[in-house]
Design an enzyme around this catalytic site. Structure first.
Site, mmCIF file in Angstrom:
data_model
loop_
_atom_site.group_PDB
_atom_site.id
_atom_site.type_symbol
_atom_site.label_atom_id
_atom_site.label_comp_id
_atom_site.label_asym_id
_atom_site.label_seq_id
_atom_site.Cartn_x
_atom_site.Cartn_y
_atom_site.Cartn_z
ATOM 1 N N GLY A 38 0.839 -1.189 0.000
ATOM 2 C CA GLY A 38 0.000 0.000 0.000
ATOM 3 C C GLY A 38 0.877 1.243 0.000
ATOM 4 C CE LYS B 45 -3.249 7.384 15.267
ATOM 5 N NZ LYS B 45 -2.467 6.928 14.088
#
Length: 324
Positions: A7, A204
């Site tokens: 990717g 996060k």
């Protein structure tokens, strides 16, 4: 080492460019316009006023690249199950997988004690196929604190941040995690090493869980969400819910929700990744970031009403994007 970056988008493009610049043998796995752009004119990286061009080997056929020493998976977490055959094609018996993804990763409960020990999450790993192909001893955890975009195929802009948190799913694979940390540190990233990578994931997640889908639903930037009393209250409520889940999982997780929202306010007109996806008509990275939290809450029978409400609305939006 032979390295594959699966990717070559925003984060993947940054990682690939820096690894190539550091002299490593890197193959990028990408397709379509990105593949053609990099083949014809290389991979371009902009950091501030610094613009560089990098010659990156690219292919859309992982079997062409063959087994690698390490795979840095930079597709969105919800896309990982769909590329499992490609990941397997890049894998030998000792290949290490490093998923650089948002949300709850598929390996989260591998080698982890507590009430959900070794439980595959259907929201991120349907049927447990990823966990079966890549057990904990072949995975290194990573949390990304970097903002990048792709203004056009083959061009990546790093808008801010350079921090990667790296850690092993289990203590037994600390040496592999150290290899990954050394590699990325040598490529110019600010690497933080931790033996408690799950807490870093959860920290996060506490911000992504709310600001990301709320921005997609409202088309508002982070500063507007944090500055509005009603949306701020929703963010604080979801953070409190995720803190309760952390306690249920046995995670040593501390968070001041009001301080976290105040910090977001200082980011200014920041456009989250989900807001960028809506603008581009792309589907949302919803299941790893929000759906997984709802699934974990259901399995533990912990109520998360605010998170569930956000998930229900954002899922409808995601379905509309898919149908458009």
């Amino acid at each position: 080492m032979r390295l594959a970056v699966y990717g070559v988008g925003a984060i993947g493009g940054l990682v690939a460019a820096r690894l190539v610049a550091a002299g490593h043998d890197v193959t990028g796995i990408c397709r379509g316009a990105t593949l053609q752009a990099i083949r014809s004119d290389g991979l371009h990286l902009t950091v501030g006023k610094d613009r560089t061009r990098h010659d990156l080997k690219v292919t859309d056929d992982p079997t062409e690249a063959g087994p690698q020493d390490m795979i840095l998976a930079c597709v969105k977490a919800n896309a990982l199950p769909g590329v499992i055959d490609g990941l397997k094609a890049l894998s030998g018996p000792d290949t290490l997988l490093v998923p650089l993804v948002n949300g709850v990763p598929f390996w989260f409960f591998q080698g982890f004690g507590g009430p959900l020990a070794d439980t595959p999450l259907q929201s991120v790993d349907p049927g447990g196929a990823l966990a079966a192909a890549f057990p904990a001893e072949r995975v290194t955890g990573a949390v990304v604190h970097i903002s990048c975009s792709v203004p056009q195929p083959g061009h990546v802009h790093n808008h801010g941040g350079n921090r990667l948190i790296i850690g092993p799913p289990t203590p037994a694979v600390q040496p592999q995690a150290d290899r990954v940390a050394d590699l990325l540190e040598g490529a110019g990233f600010g690497v933080e090493r931790t033996p408690r990578i799950r807490e870093a994931v959860w920290e996060k997640l506490a911000g992504n869980l709310n600001f990301n889908p709320i921005s997609a639903l409202t088309r508002a930037t982070v500063d507007r969400i944090a500055g509005d009393p009603e949306s701020k209250a929703i963010c604080v409520a979801t953070m409190r819910e995720i803190m309760t889940l952390a306690d249920s999982l046995g995670l040593a997780f501390e968070l001041d929700p009001d301080a976290r929202v105040a910090l977001a306010l200082k980011l200014g007109p920041f456009r989250t990744s989900m807001l960028q996806d809506v603008d581009a008509g792309r589907r949302l990275e919803l299941e790893p970031i929000v759906g997984a939290v709802v699934e974990i809450a259901d399995r533990l029978q912990v109520p998360v009403p605010s998170t569930r409400a956000i998930y229900g609305l954002a899922r409808l939006l995601d379905e509309s994007l898919a149908a458009a």
